[in-house]
Write a protein that holds these residues in place. Structure first.
Motif, PDB file in Angstrom:
ATOM      1  N   HIS A 125       0.815  -1.214   0.000  1.00 55.23           N
ATOM      2  CA  HIS A 125       0.000   0.000   0.000  1.00 55.23           C
ATOM      3  C   HIS A 125       0.852   1.270   0.000  1.00 55.23           C
ATOM      4  O   HIS A 125       0.323   2.366   0.207  1.00 55.23           O
ATOM      5  N   GLU A 126       2.134   1.131  -0.257  1.00 51.12           N
ATOM      6  CA  GLU A 126       3.043   2.284  -0.175  1.00 51.12           C
ATOM      7  C   GLU A 126       2.564   3.464  -1.020  1.00 51.12           C
ATOM      8  O   GLU A 126       2.644   4.627  -0.595  1.00 51.12           O
ATOM      9  N   LYS A 127       2.049   3.197  -2.199  1.00 50.21           N
ATOM     10  CA  LYS A 127       1.661   4.279  -3.107  1.00 50.21           C
ATOM     11  C   LYS A 127       0.469   5.083  -2.594  1.00 50.21           C
ATOM     12  O   LYS A 127       0.161   6.150  -3.139  1.00 50.21           O
ATOM     13  N   ARG A 128      -0.204   4.580  -1.556  1.00 48.83           N
ATOM     14  CA  ARG A 128      -1.333   5.310  -0.986  1.00 48.83           C
ATOM     15  C   ARG A 128      -0.900   6.321   0.075  1.00 48.83           C
ATOM     16  O   ARG A 128      -1.701   7.174   0.474  1.00 48.83           O
ATOM     17  N   ARG A 129       0.333   6.202   0.535  1.00 53.83           N
ATOM     18  CA  ARG A 129       0.819   7.127   1.564  1.00 53.83           C
ATOM     19  C   ARG A 129       0.922   8.526   0.985  1.00 53.83           C
ATOM     20  O   ARG A 129       1.444   8.718  -0.118  1.00 53.83           O
ATOM     21  N   LEU A 130       0.447   9.512   1.721  1.00 55.38           N
ATOM     22  CA  LEU A 130       0.404  10.876   1.206  1.00 55.38           C
ATOM     23  C   LEU A 130       1.770  11.531   1.109  1.00 55.38           C
ATOM     24  O   LEU A 130       1.880  12.666   0.630  1.00 55.38           O
ATOM     25  N   THR A 131       2.811  10.822   1.533  1.00 59.04           N
ATOM     26  CA  THR A 131       4.174  11.318   1.348  1.00 59.04           C
ATOM     27  C   THR A 131       4.943  10.465   0.332  1.00 59.04           C
ATOM     28  O   THR A 131       6.160  10.591   0.217  1.00 59.04           O
ATOM     29  N   TYR A 132       4.240   9.624  -0.399  1.00 55.26           N
ATOM     30  CA  TYR A 132       4.857   8.854  -1.480  1.00 55.26           C
ATOM     31  C   TYR A 132       5.242   9.810  -2.610  1.00 55.26           C
ATOM     32  O   TYR A 132       4.638  10.880  -2.784  1.00 55.26           O
ATOM     33  N   LYS A 133       6.220   9.445  -3.404  1.00 54.28           N
ATOM     34  CA  LYS A 133       6.789  10.354  -4.404  1.00 54.28           C
ATOM     35  C   LYS A 133       5.754  10.879  -5.399  1.00 54.28           C
ATOM     36  O   LYS A 133       5.860  12.029  -5.855  1.00 54.28           O
ATOM     37  N   SER A 134       4.765  10.078  -5.758  1.00 58.30           N
ATOM     38  CA  SER A 134       3.764  10.553  -6.713  1.00 58.30           C
ATOM     39  C   SER A 134       2.918  11.674  -6.110  1.00 58.30           C
ATOM     40  O   SER A 134       2.515  12.616  -6.815  1.00 58.30           O
ATOM     41  N   PHE A 135       2.652  11.585  -4.806  1.00 56.12           N
ATOM     42  CA  PHE A 135       1.929  12.670  -4.142  1.00 56.12           C
ATOM     43  C   PHE A 135       2.818  13.910  -4.019  1.00 56.12           C
ATOM     44  O   PHE A 135       2.344  15.040  -4.182  1.00 56.12           O
ATOM     45  N   LEU A 136       4.108  13.719  -3.741  1.00 55.67           N
ATOM     46  CA  LEU A 136       5.017  14.867  -3.650  1.00 55.67           C
ATOM     47  C   LEU A 136       5.082  15.589  -4.987  1.00 55.67           C
ATOM     48  O   LEU A 136       5.158  16.828  -5.032  1.00 55.67           O
ATOM     49  N   ASP A 137       5.041  14.839  -6.072  1.00 54.59           N
ATOM     50  CA  ASP A 137       5.022  15.445  -7.404  1.00 54.59           C
ATOM     51  C   ASP A 137       3.718  16.214  -7.623  1.00 54.59           C
ATOM     52  O   ASP A 137       3.710  17.315  -8.190  1.00 54.59           O
ATOM     53  N   LEU A 138       2.632  15.648  -7.161  1.00 59.18           N
ATOM     54  CA  LEU A 138       1.325  16.292  -7.277  1.00 59.18           C
ATOM     55  C   LEU A 138       1.300  17.623  -6.531  1.00 59.18           C
ATOM     56  O   LEU A 138       0.864  18.658  -7.071  1.00 59.18           O
ATOM     57  N   TYR A 139       1.795  17.609  -5.291  1.00 54.34           N
ATOM     58  CA  TYR A 139       1.797  18.840  -4.499  1.00 54.34           C
ATOM     59  C   TYR A 139       2.654  19.918  -5.162  1.00 54.34           C
ATOM     60  O   TYR A 139       2.295  21.102  -5.147  1.00 54.34           O
ATOM     61  N   GLU A 140       3.786  19.512  -5.716  1.00 56.08           N
ATOM     62  CA  GLU A 140       4.688  20.489  -6.332  1.00 56.08           C
ATOM     63  C   GLU A 140       4.002  21.218  -7.487  1.00 56.08           C
ATOM     64  O   GLU A 140       4.288  22.394  -7.749  1.00 56.08           O
ATOM     65  N   GLN A 141       3.084  20.540  -8.146  1.00 59.13           N
ATOM     66  CA  GLN A 141       2.413  21.128  -9.301  1.00 59.13           C
ATOM     67  C   GLN A 141       1.348  22.158  -8.929  1.00 59.13           C
ATOM     68  O   GLN A 141       0.846  22.881  -9.807  1.00 59.13           O
ATOM     69  N   ILE A 142       0.993  22.262  -7.652  1.00 61.43           N
ATOM     70  CA  ILE A 142      -0.006  23.254  -7.245  1.00 61.43           C
ATOM     71  C   ILE A 142       0.570  24.289  -6.283  1.00 61.43           C
ATOM     72  O   ILE A 142      -0.047  25.337  -6.061  1.00 61.43           O
ATOM     73  N   LEU A 143       1.745  24.011  -5.715  1.00 64.38           N
ATOM     74  CA  LEU A 143       2.373  24.942  -4.776  1.00 64.38           C
ATOM     75  C   LEU A 143       3.165  26.016  -5.516  1.00 64.38           C
ATOM     76  O   LEU A 143       3.584  25.837  -6.662  1.00 64.38           O
ATOM     77  N   ILE A 144       3.384  27.136  -4.843  1.00 58.60           N
ATOM     78  CA  ILE A 144       4.273  28.157  -5.369  1.00 58.60           C
ATOM     79  C   ILE A 144       5.697  27.616  -5.376  1.00 58.60           C
ATOM     80  O   ILE A 144       6.015  26.630  -4.704  1.00 58.60           O
ATOM     81  N   ASP A 145       6.577  28.230  -6.147  1.00 54.34           N
ATOM     82  CA  ASP A 145       7.987  27.854  -6.121  1.00 54.34           C
ATOM     83  C   ASP A 145       8.528  28.066  -4.707  1.00 54.34           C
ATOM     84  O   ASP A 145       8.318  29.124  -4.103  1.00 54.34           O
ATOM     85  N   GLY A 146       9.196  27.059  -4.185  1.00 58.45           N
ATOM     86  CA  GLY A 146       9.683  27.133  -2.816  1.00 58.45           C
ATOM     87  C   GLY A 146       8.607  26.885  -1.771  1.00 58.45           C
ATOM     88  O   GLY A 146       8.811  27.147  -0.585  1.00 58.45           O
ATOM     89  N   GLY A 147       7.452  26.358  -2.215  1.00 60.40           N
ATOM     90  CA  GLY A 147       6.362  26.065  -1.291  1.00 60.40           C
ATOM     91  C   GLY A 147       6.736  24.977  -0.294  1.00 60.40           C
ATOM     92  O   GLY A 147       7.646  24.183  -0.523  1.00 60.40           O
ATOM     93  N   GLU A 148       6.012  24.957   0.818  1.00 62.13           N
ATOM     94  CA  GLU A 148       6.349  24.057   1.926  1.00 62.13           C
ATOM     95  C   GLU A 148       5.234  23.062   2.223  1.00 62.13           C
ATOM     96  O   GLU A 148       4.054  23.327   2.005  1.00 62.13           O
ATOM     97  N   ILE A 149       5.660  21.930   2.778  1.00 65.91           N
ATOM     98  CA  ILE A 149       4.762  20.962   3.394  1.00 65.91           C
ATOM     99  C   ILE A 149       5.100  20.897   4.873  1.00 65.91           C
ATOM    100  O   ILE A 149       6.271  20.764   5.241  1.00 65.91           O
ATOM    101  N   HIS A 150       4.097  21.005   5.731  1.00 63.64           N
ATOM    102  CA  HIS A 150       4.273  20.813   7.167  1.00 63.64           C
ATOM    103  C   HIS A 150       3.580  19.509   7.536  1.00 63.64           C
ATOM    104  O   HIS A 150       2.386  19.335   7.270  1.00 63.64           O
ATOM    105  N   PHE A 151       4.328  18.616   8.157  1.00 61.55           N
ATOM    106  CA  PHE A 151       3.885  17.233   8.347  1.00 61.55           C
ATOM    107  C   PHE A 151       3.951  16.850   9.820  1.00 61.55           C
ATOM    108  O   PHE A 151       4.966  17.076  10.483  1.00 61.55           O
TER     109      PHE A 151
END
Length: 213
Positions: A125-151
């Protein structure tokens, strides 16, 4: 994780369009129009019952907040909290985090919060984790340049996995805490899960990570 079925939740959510945004895809790239200002927009993926996002909105009136929650019954509880708080700078979305690109454009979001996400401990189920690389790529596409994730999480395994995932993606790790409540960190807004788990003596893990151009 199981959620109690609330057959009345859908009707209640429809009664409050000023708080729960219907057809969010129509606001892609122009969320400032929803809030009526150009303030930064932060989103929480997995809002739960809304304690964190309403607390953040109350503490930061010059920031707009969107809570993303897939489970309608849980969102209804967050709606109750929002109705009581009457905060103008927070709205809710009943959508799937995997489909964020349908609702947000590049630079729509300044910061993204992940609080006590489902750890999905099984390897398959690794790909379902919200910190999996595909999700990190998804977040990058909607965040500003240099945007942050607080976890934040109480799950040590998920935290360790996420630190590796962030690092392998090339993100900058900041303010890593292995015991948040004994770290001296100021301004922490707790979630319902956080209060529950810390009350049992569980350590809370937290970090901030930033995308690098």
């Amino acid at each position: 994780m199981r959620f109690r079925n609330k057959p009345w939740a859908g009707e209640k959510i429809r009664q409050y369009p000023q708080y729960v945004i219907s057809e969010p895809e129509t606001h892609k790239g122009k969320w400032h129009e929803v809030f009526g200002n150009a303030n930064p927009l932060h989103i929480e993926v997995g809002t739960g019952k809304g304690r964190f996002i309403t607390g953040m909105a109350a503490a930061n009136p010059d920031i707009n907040y969107l809570g993303v929650e897939l489970h309608m019954g849980v969102l209804a509880s967050a709606l109750d909290r929002l109705i009581e708080a009457e905060l103008p700078n927070v709205k809710l979305l009943n959508v799937n985090a995997a489909e964020l690109l349908s609702y947000f454009a590049k630079n729509d979001i300044s910061r993204l919060y992940l609080n006590f996400s489902d750890p999905w401990p099984k390897t398959r189920h690794e790909k379902r984790r919200l910190t999996y690389k595909s999700f990190l790529d998804l977040y990058e596409q909607i965040l500003i340049d240099g945007g942050e994730i607080h976890f934040k999480t109480d799950n040590q395994g998920l935290f360790e996995y996420s630190l590796v995932s962030f690092s392998e993606y090339g993100m900058l790790l900041k303010n890593v805490s292995l015991d948040l409540h004994n770290s001296g960190f100021e301004g922490n807004i707790m979630t319902e899960y956080e209060e529950k788990f810390s009350g049992k003596g569980n350590r809370i893990y937290r970090c901030e990570v930033q995308y690098q151009s």
